[in-house]
Design a protein around this motif. Structure first.
Motif, PDB file in Angstrom:
ATOM      1  N   ILE A 421       0.836  -1.196   0.000  1.00 50.92           N
ATOM      2  CA  ILE A 421       0.000   0.000   0.000  1.00 50.92           C
ATOM      3  C   ILE A 421       0.872   1.247   0.000  1.00 50.92           C
ATOM      4  CG2 ILE A 421      -1.814  -1.227   1.261  1.00 50.92           C
ATOM      5  CD1 ILE A 421      -1.042   0.421   3.738  1.00 50.92           C
ATOM      6  N   GLU A 422       0.281   2.374  -0.303  1.00 48.07           N
ATOM      7  CA  GLU A 422       1.011   3.632  -0.357  1.00 48.07           C
ATOM      8  C   GLU A 422       1.619   3.952   1.015  1.00 48.07           C
ATOM      9  OE1 GLU A 422       0.275   8.354  -1.526  1.00 48.07           O
ATOM     10  OE2 GLU A 422      -1.343   6.871  -1.735  1.00 48.07           O
ATOM     11  N   GLY A 423       2.888   4.272   1.022  1.00 44.37           N
ATOM     12  CA  GLY A 423       3.587   4.604   2.253  1.00 44.37           C
ATOM     13  C   GLY A 423       4.205   3.415   2.957  1.00 44.37           C
ATOM     14  N   GLN A 424       3.919   2.184   2.504  1.00 45.23           N
ATOM     15  CA  GLN A 424       4.474   0.988   3.157  1.00 45.23           C
ATOM     16  C   GLN A 424       5.927   0.818   2.745  1.00 45.23           C
ATOM     17  OE1 GLN A 424       2.240  -2.620   2.518  1.00 45.23           O
ATOM     18  NE2 GLN A 424       3.855  -3.924   3.371  1.00 45.23           N
ATOM     19  N   GLU A 425       6.808   0.659   3.724  1.00 40.07           N
ATOM     20  CA  GLU A 425       8.234   0.560   3.442  1.00 40.07           C
ATOM     21  C   GLU A 425       8.827  -0.789   3.822  1.00 40.07           C
ATOM     22  OE1 GLU A 425      10.081   2.696   1.841  1.00 40.07           O
ATOM     23  OE2 GLU A 425       8.341   4.009   1.545  1.00 40.07           O
ATOM     24  N   LYS A 475      13.626  -3.371   0.255  1.00 37.93           N
ATOM     25  CA  LYS A 475      12.595  -3.350   1.290  1.00 37.93           C
ATOM     26  C   LYS A 475      12.993  -4.273   2.442  1.00 37.93           C
ATOM     27  CE  LYS A 475       9.782  -0.702  -1.080  1.00 37.93           C
ATOM     28  NZ  LYS A 475       9.492   0.695  -0.670  1.00 37.93           N
ATOM     29  N   SER A 488       3.017   3.181   8.440  1.00 37.69           N
ATOM     30  CA  SER A 488       2.162   2.569   7.425  1.00 37.69           C
ATOM     31  C   SER A 488       1.173   1.599   8.039  1.00 37.69           C
ATOM     32  CB  SER A 488       3.021   1.845   6.386  1.00 37.69           C
ATOM     33  OG  SER A 488       3.696   0.738   6.975  1.00 37.69           O
TER      34      SER A 488
END
Length: 615
Positions: A421-425, A475, A488
């Motif tokens: 998802i957006e922002g997941q690192e 990642k 996140s």
């Protein structure tokens, strides 16, 4: 030296008695496999003579033309398989035939139940091919003499497969071994020349020495097989069926391989490789004492089985041969381990095998699922063993995840990255003793709420895996049971520390001997509490695995995270007197149980839980 000539009657080892009983009474289907096994053993005996003769040419005894001869006699209903290979001494006959000192034999016998009794593939896998003679014979006689021994040191062995055998020395001018089968009436078909020729061509066509067929009493024999090295031929001249039959012979497998690669390499190293990936794992895949590797030839001369230096341990399921042109014929296992040419061949073979596995993973059929179900856990070992190929191996791994919520391991790390998802690192995972324990872990609650996928790791090797695979394509891999969560996954509530300070201090005081701290959880949405290790400390699952393996583990206290909105936590907040300690203990023990841990005092937990429940 005086040669022992007495005739002895000796009893079989207990495992052999059970093995013979199975052979005689249970294994009727595909009885023809006995011939493949006996010819294969004869070929191995000739290969061993070639190897020993490299340092002692006298072992050939003026008979350098090695061959296997199959003879039949319809009148006496006998069939014999003879070789002029290395042969056996009296002691070797007792060791190799009267007993089996392999742990695999017991597993073989245990496997022979139900439909498995029809699976002749098991015979070859466990090295008990000689005993397949008793499927078709009611009596077996063996004559042998070891190369280099005098003729009077020949040995005669005989058994009806009923628990004992006789052993005596006889005069035997010829070196090597001859096995004579006295066939049962119902197996008289194996005294037919056409039938025998068909079977030899089916199973032994690519034996690297002549397999001759002759009717007893006749003068001329016929060479039935091609007697050539299959791997030395151009690929376009070899059919897929020939590749499959060659694999079945060298791997003692009745199934065709999943995939294979045949390559002729010329350059700084000159060699030929023929590599196979099986379609199913052998029963002793996890027996670490069993040597595994490729068959090594030098200029088509057999050098050794199980040349483990040619492949890393995590690829121990691969079968095949390497035929090197530039190695010395007297090369040993010790020299192999420190040979730059071998290192280059090994690196090329690993690259080729990983390429084959990658091709399987990209195929549109179910072959990769088959491969992964059989060898996935072994391949995971490569992440820690093979640093140079770590990224490639990681791309081939498959996992279960919260996306499917099934035990099926079909999610690749690239699949995971594509769904972040957006922002997941980070790549999130949880390790547990079972799929249900992983799937229902309270640590996953906020991730499910936020729609963040979590990998569910339940193989015993997974703790080893994540210890060595700390990141993939930039990642970081992160356990959901360790450390603080990043933004996140969850956002902290403003002022939550001050708001629940009295609650966390009260619970922390009650559990001061069991936890490092008590804090408000950003993981939990439904459960009351969970235990969390520090970022760089050993997780609870790994700690349990090490303790189960008998290793000492230094004790470390986890953090207890609580869900302040849960009714159990609210009840604790109101508790007074002795209820405080009991509530705190139950909250802690529930958190421990939810992650698969074991209670030190189960009865105490039940007593406290019941008292609080009934109040």
């Amino acid at each position: 030296m005086t040669v022992e000539t007495r005739k002895e009657t000796l009893g079989f080892q207990a495992e052999i008695k059970e093995l013979l009983r199975l052979m005689i009474h249970s294994l009727y289907s595909h009885s023809e496999i006995f011939l493949r096994e006996l010819i294969s053993n004869a070929s191995d005996a000739c290969d061993k003579l070639k190897f020993e003769a490299l340092t002692d040419a006298k072992l050939y005894e003026n008979d350098p033309e090695l061959a296997v001869t199959v003879t039949w006699n319809e009148k006496t209903r006998t069939l014999s398989v003879r070789d002029n290979g290395i042969g056996m001494s009296r002691d070797e006959v007792v060791e190799n035939i009267g007993t089996i000192a392999r742990s695999g034999t017991r597993r073989f016998i245990e496997a022979m139940s139900g439909e498995a009794t029809k699976d002749m593939n098991l015979i070859g896998q466990f090295g008990v091919g000689f005993y397949s003679s008793f499927i078709v014979a009611d009596r077996v006689t063996l004559f042998t003499r070891r190369a280099g021994k005098s003729s009077e040191e020949g040995v005669r062995w005989e058994s009806a497969g009923e628990g004992d055998y006789t052993l005596e020395n006889v005069d035997r001018p010829e070196r090597g071994t001859e096995i004579v089968l006295h066939l049962r009436d119902e197996h008289a078909e194996y005294c037919d020349g056409y039938r025998l020729k068909t079977l030899i061509r089916k199973y032994s066509d690519h034996i690297g020495l002549p397999v001759r067929l002759i009717e007893e009493g006749k003068a001329e024999s016929e060479t039935v097989n091609q007697a050539g090295a299959l791997w030395a031929k151009p690929r376009q001249e070899i059919t897929e069926e020939q590749y499959h039959e060659f694999y079945k012979r060298i791997a003692h497998d009745s199934d065709a391989p999943l995939v294979y690669a045949h390559n002729h390499v010329e350059g700084r190293q000159n060699y030929t490789s023929l590599l196979f990936i099986p379609s199913r794992a052998p029963f002793d895949l996890w027996d670490r004492d069993h040597q595994r590797g490729l068959k090594l030839y030098v200029r088509r001369v057999f050098i050794m089985d199980d040349a483990e230096s040619l492949l890393p341990h995590y690829l121990r399921f691969v079968r095949g041969i390497i035929d090197a042109q530039d190695l010395p014929l007297n090369i040993s296992r010790e020299i192999l381990q420190a040979n730059s040419d071998i290192d280059a061949i090994r690196a090329a073979c690993v690259k080729r095998i990983l390429g084959l596995i990658e091709e399987l993973s990209e195929s549109k059929d179910d072959r990769y699922n088959t491969f992964w179900s059989q060898f996935g856990q072994v391949l995971k070992e490569g992440v820690g063993e093979d640093f140079g190929n770590r990224e490639k191996i990681a791309s081939l791994l498959r996992f279960a995840s919260t996306r499917q919520d099934t035990q099926e391991q079909v999610v690749s790390l690239d699949d995971y990255l594509s769904r972040m998802i957006e922002g997941q690192e980070k790549i999130y995972y949880v390790t547990a003793d079972s799929f249900l324990a992983a799937k229902n872990s309270p640590h996953l609650e906020v991730f499910r709420k936020k729609g963040i996928e979590v990998l569910l790791l339940t193989d015993r090797v997974d703790e080893w895996l994540v210890a060595h695979l700390t990141e993939y394509k930039g990642k970081t891999l992160q356990s959901v049971t360790k450390g603080e969560l990043d933004a996140s996954a969850s956002e902290p509530e403003q002022g939550e520390g001050d708001r629940y300070k009295a609650l966390t201090e009260k619970l922390g005081e009650a559990l001061k001997d069991q936890v490092r701290s008590v804090r408000i959880s950003r993981r939990l949405t439904e459960s009351a509490a969970c235990l969390v290790a520090d970022e760089h400390e050993m997780g609870a699952h790994l700690e349990r695995l090490l303790k189960a393996a008998g290793q000492e583990v230094s004790a470390s206290k986890p953090h207890l995270e609580i869900n302040p909105d849960h009714p159990l936590i609210k009840r604790f907040e109101l508790a007074q007197g002795e209820d405080v300690a009991d509530f705190a203990s139950v909250i802690h023990d529930q958190a421990l149980l939810s992650e698969g841990g074991q209670l030190e005092d189960p009865a105490g937990f039940i007593r406290k839980f019941n008292r609080l429940l009934l109040n």
